[in-house]
Design a protein around this motif. Sequence first.
Motif, PDB file in Angstrom:
ATOM      1  N   GLY A 262       0.824  -1.209   0.000  1.00 11.84           N
ATOM      2  CA  GLY A 262       0.000   0.000   0.000  1.00 11.84           C
ATOM      3  C   GLY A 262       0.854   1.253   0.000  1.00 11.84           C
ATOM      4  O   GLY A 262       2.078   1.208  -0.143  1.00 11.84           O
ATOM      5  N   VAL A 263       0.185   2.377   0.183  1.00 11.54           N
ATOM      6  CA  VAL A 263       0.841   3.682   0.299  1.00 11.54           C
ATOM      7  C   VAL A 263       0.197   4.400   1.477  1.00 11.54           C
ATOM      8  O   VAL A 263      -1.033   4.510   1.545  1.00 11.54           O
ATOM      9  N   GLY A 264       1.004   4.874   2.404  1.00 16.34           N
ATOM     10  CA  GLY A 264       0.458   5.626   3.526  1.00 16.34           C
ATOM     11  C   GLY A 264       1.171   5.419   4.837  1.00 16.34           C
ATOM     12  O   GLY A 264       1.248   6.310   5.667  1.00 16.34           O
ATOM     13  N   GLY A 265       1.673   4.203   5.081  1.00 12.09           N
ATOM     14  CA  GLY A 265       2.378   3.961   6.338  1.00 12.09           C
ATOM     15  C   GLY A 265       1.496   4.021   7.558  1.00 12.09           C
ATOM     16  O   GLY A 265       1.920   4.482   8.619  1.00 12.09           O
ATOM     17  N   SER A 266       0.246   3.532   7.448  1.00 12.07           N
ATOM     18  CA  SER A 266      -0.702   3.635   8.558  1.00 12.07           C
ATOM     19  C   SER A 266      -0.354   2.673   9.688  1.00 12.07           C
ATOM     20  O   SER A 266       0.248   1.613   9.471  1.00 12.07           O
ATOM     21  N   GLU A 267      -0.770   3.047  10.888  1.00  9.39           N
ATOM     22  CA  GLU A 267      -0.577   2.160  12.045  1.00  9.39           C
ATOM     23  C   GLU A 267      -1.389   0.878  11.879  1.00  9.39           C
ATOM     24  O   GLU A 267      -0.960  -0.211  12.285  1.00  9.39           O
ATOM     25  N   GLU A 268      -2.564   0.976  11.262  1.00 14.77           N
ATOM     26  CA  GLU A 268      -3.390  -0.208  11.042  1.00 14.77           C
ATOM     27  C   GLU A 268      -2.657  -1.244  10.190  1.00 14.77           C
ATOM     28  O   GLU A 268      -2.739  -2.449  10.442  1.00 14.77           O
ATOM     29  N   GLY A 269      -1.931  -0.774   9.166  1.00 11.79           N
ATOM     30  CA  GLY A 269      -1.178  -1.698   8.331  1.00 11.79           C
ATOM     31  C   GLY A 269      -0.120  -2.447   9.113  1.00 11.79           C
ATOM     32  O   GLY A 269       0.138  -3.626   8.859  1.00 11.79           O
ATOM     33  N   THR A 278       4.366  -1.089   2.846  1.00 12.01           N
ATOM     34  CA  THR A 278       3.769   0.188   2.474  1.00 12.01           C
ATOM     35  C   THR A 278       4.843   1.216   2.161  1.00 12.01           C
ATOM     36  O   THR A 278       5.996   1.072   2.580  1.00 12.01           O
ATOM     37  N   VAL A 279       4.464   2.228   1.399  1.00  7.24           N
ATOM     38  CA  VAL A 279       5.308   3.398   1.195  1.00  7.24           C
ATOM     39  C   VAL A 279       4.831   4.447   2.191  1.00  7.24           C
ATOM     40  O   VAL A 279       3.697   4.933   2.101  1.00  7.24           O
ATOM     41  N   ALA A 280       5.661   4.753   3.164  1.00  4.19           N
ATOM     42  CA  ALA A 280       5.254   5.591   4.288  1.00  4.19           C
ATOM     43  C   ALA A 280       5.766   7.016   4.132  1.00  4.19           C
ATOM     44  O   ALA A 280       6.911   7.235   3.726  1.00  4.19           O
ATOM     45  N   ALA A 281       4.916   7.957   4.463  1.00  7.00           N
ATOM     46  CA  ALA A 281       5.293   9.365   4.474  1.00  7.00           C
ATOM     47  C   ALA A 281       5.938   9.729   5.802  1.00  7.00           C
ATOM     48  O   ALA A 281       5.730   9.055   6.819  1.00  7.00           O
ATOM     49  N   ASP A 282       6.729  10.785   5.802  1.00  8.10           N
ATOM     50  CA  ASP A 282       7.263  11.354   7.038  1.00  8.10           C
ATOM     51  C   ASP A 282       6.170  12.255   7.619  1.00  8.10           C
ATOM     52  O   ASP A 282       6.046  13.427   7.264  1.00  8.10           O
ATOM     53  N   THR A 283       5.343  11.688   8.503  1.00  4.91           N
ATOM     54  CA  THR A 283       4.164  12.385   9.012  1.00  4.91           C
ATOM     55  C   THR A 283       4.534  13.656   9.762  1.00  4.91           C
ATOM     56  O   THR A 283       3.853  14.686   9.632  1.00  4.91           O
ATOM     57  N   GLY A 284       5.588  13.596  10.560  1.00  5.39           N
ATOM     58  CA  GLY A 284       5.998  14.787  11.307  1.00  5.39           C
ATOM     59  C   GLY A 284       6.383  15.923  10.384  1.00  5.39           C
ATOM     60  O   GLY A 284       6.016  17.081  10.618  1.00  5.39           O
ATOM     61  N   VAL A 308       5.132  21.523  -1.511  1.00  7.10           N
ATOM     62  CA  VAL A 308       6.190  20.966  -0.668  1.00  7.10           C
ATOM     63  C   VAL A 308       6.151  19.444  -0.771  1.00  7.10           C
ATOM     64  O   VAL A 308       5.126  18.823  -0.472  1.00  7.10           O
ATOM     65  N   VAL A 309       7.260  18.835  -1.202  1.00 12.29           N
ATOM     66  CA  VAL A 309       7.343  17.384  -1.347  1.00 12.29           C
ATOM     67  C   VAL A 309       7.983  16.791  -0.093  1.00 12.29           C
ATOM     68  O   VAL A 309       9.111  17.142   0.268  1.00 12.29           O
ATOM     69  N   ALA A 310       7.261  15.894   0.566  1.00 10.31           N
ATOM     70  CA  ALA A 310       7.736  15.282   1.805  1.00 10.31           C
ATOM     71  C   ALA A 310       8.534  14.019   1.508  1.00 10.31           C
ATOM     72  O   ALA A 310       8.284  13.326   0.512  1.00 10.31           O
ATOM     73  N   PRO A 311       9.500  13.674   2.362  1.00 11.22           N
ATOM     74  CA  PRO A 311      10.237  12.420   2.184  1.00 11.22           C
ATOM     75  C   PRO A 311       9.311  11.215   2.364  1.00 11.22           C
ATOM     76  O   PRO A 311       8.304  11.288   3.066  1.00 11.22           O
ATOM     77  N   HIS A 312       9.657  10.102   1.726  1.00  5.37           N
ATOM     78  CA  HIS A 312       8.933   8.856   1.965  1.00  5.37           C
ATOM     79  C   HIS A 312       9.916   7.702   2.031  1.00  5.37           C
ATOM     80  O   HIS A 312      11.068   7.822   1.602  1.00  5.37           O
ATOM     81  N   ALA A 313       9.464   6.598   2.584  1.00  4.97           N
ATOM     82  CA  ALA A 313      10.309   5.405   2.734  1.00  4.97           C
ATOM     83  C   ALA A 313       9.486   4.168   2.452  1.00  4.97           C
ATOM     84  O   ALA A 313       8.297   4.108   2.773  1.00  4.97           O
ATOM     85  N   LEU A 314      10.099   3.175   1.835  1.00 11.55           N
ATOM     86  CA  LEU A 314       9.432   1.905   1.583  1.00 11.55           C
ATOM     87  C   LEU A 314       9.675   0.981   2.770  1.00 11.55           C
ATOM     88  O   LEU A 314      10.821   0.660   3.096  1.00 11.55           O
ATOM     89  N   THR A 328      13.858  -1.365   6.481  1.00  9.04           N
ATOM     90  CA  THR A 328      13.341  -0.183   5.807  1.00  9.04           C
ATOM     91  C   THR A 328      14.304   0.215   4.711  1.00  9.04           C
ATOM     92  O   THR A 328      15.491   0.401   4.965  1.00  9.04           O
ATOM     93  N   VAL A 329      13.804   0.331   3.492  1.00 12.68           N
ATOM     94  CA  VAL A 329      14.616   0.764   2.370  1.00 12.68           C
ATOM     95  C   VAL A 329      14.297   2.227   2.095  1.00 12.68           C
ATOM     96  O   VAL A 329      13.152   2.562   1.778  1.00 12.68           O
ATOM     97  N   ARG A 330      15.239   3.110   2.240  1.00 13.26           N
ATOM     98  CA  ARG A 330      14.986   4.534   2.043  1.00 13.26           C
ATOM     99  C   ARG A 330      14.881   4.850   0.575  1.00 13.26           C
ATOM    100  O   ARG A 330      15.755   4.492  -0.219  1.00 13.26           O
ATOM    101  N   VAL A 331      13.826   5.527   0.204  1.00 10.70           N
ATOM    102  CA  VAL A 331      13.639   5.953  -1.182  1.00 10.70           C
ATOM    103  C   VAL A 331      13.059   7.355  -1.152  1.00 10.70           C
ATOM    104  O   VAL A 331      12.601   7.841  -0.140  1.00 10.70           O
TER     105      VAL A 331
END
Length: 333
Positions: A262-269, A278-284, A308-314, A328-331
């Motif tokens: 998925g995409v989002g990095g949710s706690e539910e996932g 998932t592909v997770a966003a830097d929420t902070g 503004v483009v936020a970092p993300h990580a796979l 975690t693979v940084r992308v």
Amino acid sequence: MPTTLRDVARLAQVSVKTVSNVVNGRPHVSAEVRGRVEAAVDALGYRPNRFARTLRTGRSGALALVVSEVDLPGLGGLTRALAGAAARRGYRLVIDPVDADRAAGHPPPVDGCLLLTDLPAGPGVDALPLVRLGRVPGDGTADRVGIDHLGAGRDATAHLLATGCRRIAAIDAGPDDAAPPPPVLRGYAEAVRTAGLPRLPGHVQRAAAHRRADGYRAARAVLARPDHPDAFVCASDALAIGAMCAAFDAGLRVPEDLAVIGVGGSEEGHWMRPALSTVAADTGFIARQAVARLLARIARPDAAPVDVVAPHALLSRASTRGADRPGTVRVGC
């Protein structure tokens, strides 16, 4: 004794006026100085006097987070981060759920809106300072803060390809005839094309919305085909969770028979079994930037929109065949 502007200014090695400019979202402060002041605010736990500012400026001291659904996976973590970022600037955050029938309504009395919905903003929201969050790309009409969803779709598909998947399907939300396609689907198509694989008929599905039930229905439609896929790229964690449930009901094992990301990095996932890749966003980062952009927009409504483009990580978890290579693979950037 409560922390003052002077304390923050001393730690950040700037003037009290500069701290005031940053806290109130005023322009003409460099990114380097703004970062130092924000770090000092966090370190000292400074909280502006919201009530004094309300009396002085005539503003409400509130920001609205406009959402289409209050129970979307990942929304809780983002809401907490936004509320904390707003509080550090002396604002409170209120949640304003909308739906298709109420998209043109008016939000509560607030100074500005953070829009986390694919619905039209409507005149009530459009009349206020506005920052868009999430999937909607910058269109030159409003500030936007979010990850590179095209890159997220490309990275998620590349991850599945690296695990050996070759019949990869994709699920996103929106009208079938939307042009151009959503960015996650464009990133998926790029990765499949680069790998030299054919696009199989019926393997790209558009769900009605980013809900679990929509992901379930879309995945069932693909899995009913005789050439069903060996993996799904889903444009949100909600769609991916629905796809995992569809796989279970079809008698398929995840990830042995079907990999899902998925995409989002949710706690539910994280708490799904198997846990969702998932592909997770830097929420902070998103929360800090969104609140900073909105306060800057409140201070200067005529400023040019900023994207503004936020970092993300796979995050490679057990729902993909990379589960035997955890980590975690940084992308992205």
